[in-house]
Design an enzyme around this catalytic site. Structure first.
Site, short mmCIF file in Angstrom:
data_model
loop_
_atom_site.label_atom_id
_atom_site.label_comp_id
_atom_site.label_asym_id
_atom_site.label_seq_id
_atom_site.Cartn_x
_atom_site.Cartn_y
_atom_site.Cartn_z
N HIS A 199 0.82 -1.21 0.00
CA HIS A 199 0.00 0.00 0.00
C HIS A 199 0.85 1.27 0.00
O HIS A 199 0.33 2.36 -0.25
CB HIS A 199 -0.94 -0.01 1.21
CG HIS A 199 -0.24 0.22 2.52
ND1 HIS A 199 0.25 -0.82 3.29
CD2 HIS A 199 0.08 1.35 3.19
CE1 HIS A 199 0.80 -0.34 4.37
NE2 HIS A 199 0.73 0.97 4.35
N ASP A 215 0.44 -7.98 1.79
CA ASP A 215 0.74 -6.56 1.63
C ASP A 215 2.26 -6.37 1.55
O ASP A 215 2.88 -5.76 2.41
CB ASP A 215 0.15 -5.76 2.79
CG ASP A 215 0.23 -4.26 2.55
OD1 ASP A 215 0.54 -3.87 1.41
OD2 ASP A 215 -0.01 -3.50 3.49
N SER A 275 5.17 2.14 7.81
CA SER A 275 4.72 1.03 6.97
C SER A 275 5.86 0.52 6.11
O SER A 275 6.58 1.29 5.47
CB SER A 275 3.56 1.50 6.08
OG SER A 275 2.46 1.88 6.86
#
Length: 844
Positions: free
Chosen positions: A452, A481, A544
């Site tokens: 993402h 992910d 992230s």
């Protein structure tokens, strides 16, 4: 194939090497046949094949490669390679005991491993359910009331404050008349007190309330209405009432109300009253100390208090220059507020402004700020490029901080420490994409981050320290992910993370950059739940894609979720990185050609059924064969016996070369074994030595129609060239070749060269011809002998190296090497010539 096979390598090494070479030519690969199997065993064994070179079908025994292993279902399977078909075919053979034993143990180990993984997954699920149930139990459990311990000091301070507050509203003065006075002793001998009673503190409030009630009942719209309203304000904004309520609140709720008690006491003595309490949220530590000092001095002298507050303000302006801009501004603001309320209190004293008016002014000011200004609770200090350096509260409220600080001291001491962890501070970088900012790290030759973070971008910006470069997104995991990026050239020195051998519950380490590009390291407990890892750690934006590692620095997961304090990551294992297979130039050309042919086929509007074409070819061949049979049957005397078959004696094997030719070929460098093999090959072209004692009728074999289209396709299209994968080997022995035969041996004039050869390796062929010509011209004299200063062995080694190099170049481009091509036949110099292209005459 697998780690067991690489270590053990059962069977013949020569057969293993040959089998791996044949596996490249095979239609079905050993990797697919023995997927998930144990170690392989290679060996040579016989195979019966039909000889395609003879007119009569005959069985010929060849040596081929046999491969065996134990399949995942514990079945011992053997395959051998079938030439011509170029395929591995299952067969029956003897069992190799070590391979069978190790294979069964390997399959049992894999089954146990899968069972352990299932148990771990179940254990993680049960642990998660246990945590949920424990949380639910704690939520539903009846909590016992907390009994605070009795603190005499707190009660004493509270009593003193109440006494100070009530002293301002009591009236203890008594009057009377002295009837006898002694002037010498200056005393009253007889004193008569007047009838007076002590006024209770609530009498004024009761009287005022009754008066308001009576007047309101008589006439509400009287001229004294404003007076009534002022009395209401005096009652509501009475300092003693507000201070008492505030003291009771801090007494009940605060752990350490001493700071507030001191402020209330000083505000009562100095008549600052509600002003001192209203400005407390705007003051930091130094401003709060300045307020206390100003109130103490104000009680003694108002003018000196104004001077002291102004001096403190000027001193803070000068001393605070070393502080950060945000802290400096907050300190100056606090001291300015202190100076302002000191001046305001002095003006209120001079003008006899009632205290309730001052209180009402402060309340209106705070209400105006809340209702119309909407001040922010925090201020973000950003740099010139927009980065958040730190945050500053708009209301320092030092008194509240002191309360929280004292409460923090009451927490229990830690009984354990986090384990020591290994981190790689230079092993992470910052990813900047259109979707946002994240963190990445290196694994092998890939940069790993969350999917993402990169979003739909094909290329993102990587910032590693002072180096910046663009990285291409090469892979996005279909279910996790996780995204992979190609490692830029400038980041080749970046440290790489290694995978952990096992992923279990326990201490984990998260290394990441926050949104301010500061390196953060957190050590906490992680719990694995299927393909995810959960943990409790303070998370921020920009984390992230950060690596989640063990305490040994081995990566186990990629951070992906950010909920403020709880974090989550997705498990990262070596299988998540796709295997990159290097495509050779020949394979790339074939793929391009296939795409070109597919495009041409799609452009063709006429669709022809392939089955129809096969049927038409079959009918045509069958019809032609019938015609040929009829014509052959009508020919008389066509069937005859082979020449030489009507004699009882065996045909004599005649010489292929003359004596002069044989010696000349020996001088050229050919060995006797090589000449013998060449002679046998030439004889086999003209003689049939298989059935010399039998007499057979010559002719065509019986024709039989094929069973289906598969037989026709195998007969017509079932052959492949096997020379492509046979790499030319460099010989370690130098053949002693005469100088006059060097041109014939190494020159390319005697070999056929196709158009494809010229298109592919024209430059290499030209370089080879020039190198051969230069070496021969500099080392061989005009009479065909070595020159005096020439090392013959060195020249021959150099020529052999060039010869092997040009053949290997052809092999790399998918072309047939010259070593596998036939030279053009030259006419021999002797008068007899070589063996004629017909059978020798009979001796009879």
């Amino acid at each position: 194939m697998n780690v067991y096979d690489k270590v053990l390598q059962f069977g013949s090494k020569k057969a293993r090497a040959r089998g791996m070479a044949l596996n490249k030519l095979s239609r079905n690969r050993l990797e697919d046949i023995y997927a998930g199997s144990g170690p392989l065993v290679f060996g040579f064994g016989p195979i019966d094949m039909v000889d395609p070179g003879s007119l009569n079908p005959s069985i010929k025994t060849l040596d081929t490669v046999y491969v065996a292993a134990v399949q995942p279902d514990n079945q011992y399977v053997v395959h051998h390679f079938v030439p011509g078909r170029n395929e591995w075919v299952e067969t029956d053979a003897s069992t190799h005991q070590p391979t069978a034993l190790v294979g069964v143990l390997v399959q049992d180990h894999k089954a146990k491993t899968r069972e352990v993984e299932d148990l771990k997954s179940q254990l993680s699920q049960l642990r998660m359910e246990h945590e949920i149930l424990r949380h639910e139990y704690e939520r539903l459990k009846l909590k016992s009331p907390i009994v605070k311990p009795f603190k005499p000091l707190k009660v004493l301070l509270f009593s003193l404050l109440l006494g100070l507050l009530f002293a301002g509203v009591t009236n203890g003065a008594r009057t009377g008349t002295c009837y006898a006075y002694d002037e010498e002793k200056d005393t009253c001998l007889y004193w008569e007190w007047k009838d007076s009673r002590e006024v209770a503190w609530y009498d004024s409030y009761v009287t005022e309330a009754l008066a308001i009630y009576n007047r309101a009942c008589v006439y509400v719209r009287s001229k004294e209405f404003m007076t009534y309203l002022s009395l209401v304000f005096q009652t509501v904004f009475n300092w003693y009432f507000c201070a008492t309520a505030l003291a009771v609140y801090y007494m009940a709720r605060a752990e350490n109300p001493i700071v507030m008690f001191v402020t209330l006491a000083l505000a009562t003595l100095s008549q600052f009253q509600l002003l001192a309490v209203a400005v407390l949220p705007l003051l930091d530590f130094s401003a709060t100390m300045g307020l206390w000092l100003s109130m103490v001095v104000f009680y003694m002298s108002q003018q000196i208090s104004i001077l002291v507050s102004f001096c403190v303000l000027v001193l803070s302006v000068m001393i605070g220059t070393f502080m950060a801009d945000s802290e400096y501004a907050m300190m100056i603001k606090g001291h300015a507020v202190v100076f302002a309320i000191v001046c305001y209190s002095h003006v209120a004293m001079i003008l006899n402004i009632p205290p309730w008016v001052v209180s009402l002014t402060m309340v209106c000011y705070r209400l105006w700020r809340v209702c119309f200004v909407f001040p922010a609770e925090r201020l973000e200090i950003r740099s010139a490029d927009g980065k958040v350096l730190h945050t500053v509260p708009t209301h320092p409220n030092w008194t509240a901080k002191v309360t929280r600080f004292v409460q923090s001291l009451r927490k229990g001491l830690r009984t354990s420490v986090a384990p020591t962890a290994r981190i790689v501070p230079d092993g992470i970088a910052i990813v900047e994409a259109r979707e946002g900012v994240g963190t990445c790290f290196r694994v092998k030759n890939n940069l790993v981050t969350s999917k993402h973070v990169v979003g739909s971008d094909d290329a993102v910006k990587i910032r590693w320290g002072a180096q910046e470069d663009m990285a291409r997104v090469t892979y996005r995991h279909p279910t996790k992910d996780i995204a992979l990026m190609a490692l830029p050239t400038n980041l080749q020195t970046m440290p790489a993370y290694k995978f952990a051998k096992a992923i279990t519950d326990g201490p984990i380490v998260m290394t990441a950059f926050d949104e301010a590009n500061l390196l953060l390291v957190a050590v906490t407990e992680g719990v694995r739940v299927e393909d995810h890892m959960t943990y409790s750690v303070a998370t921020r934006n920009g984390m992230s894609g950060a690596p989640i590692t063990t305490v040994d620095g081995r990566v186990i997961a990629v951070h992906q979720t950010n909920t403020g304090f709880t974090g989550g990551a997705v498990i990262f294992v070596p299988e998540d990185i796709p295997e990159v297979r290097k495509i050779s130039k020949r394979e790339q050309e074939l793929e391009d050609r296939v795409k070109q042919l597919e495009g041409m086929l799609n452009m063709d509007q006429a669709y022809v059924d392939s089955n129809l074409i096969v049927d038409l070819v079959r009918e045509a061949v069958q019809r032609e064969m019938k015609v040929l049979r009829t014509e052959l049957a009508n020919l008389g005397g066509f069937s005859q016996k082979k020449k030489g078959k009507n004699k009882s004696t065996k045909r004599k094997r005649k010489a292929v070369w003359t004596e002069e030719e044989y010696k000349a070929m020996l001088e050229k460098g050919f060995t006797r074994d090589q000449l013998r093999i060449m002679a046998d090959a030439i004889r086999d072209q003209y003689y049939d030595d298989e059935d010399e004692q039998s007499e057979e009728e010559a002719g065509y074999p019986d024709w039989s129609d094929p069973g289906d289209s598969t037989d026709i396709e195998n007969e017509w299209f079932g052959y492949e060239q096997s020379w492509k994968e046979l790499e030319p080997a460099k010989s370690g022995v130098v053949v002693n070749t005469l100088p006059k035969d060097l041109v014939f041996k190494y020159s390319l004039d005697n070999y056929p060269i196709s158009k494809q050869d010229i298109q592919a390796v024209a430059k290499e062929l030209k370089i080879y011809e020039k190198a051969i010509s230069d070496i021969i011209s500099t080392s061989v004299s005009t009479d065909g002998k070595w020159k005096d200063d020439v090392d013959a062995q060195k020249i021959l080694q150099e020529l052999d190296g060039l010869w092997w190099g040009i053949n290997h170049t052809l092999w790399e481009h998918g072309l047939m090497p010259f070593t596998q091509r036939r030279k053009r036949v030259q006419q021999p110099k002797n008068s007899k010539g070589a063996l004629k292209t017909r059978a020798p005459k009979s001796a009879n």
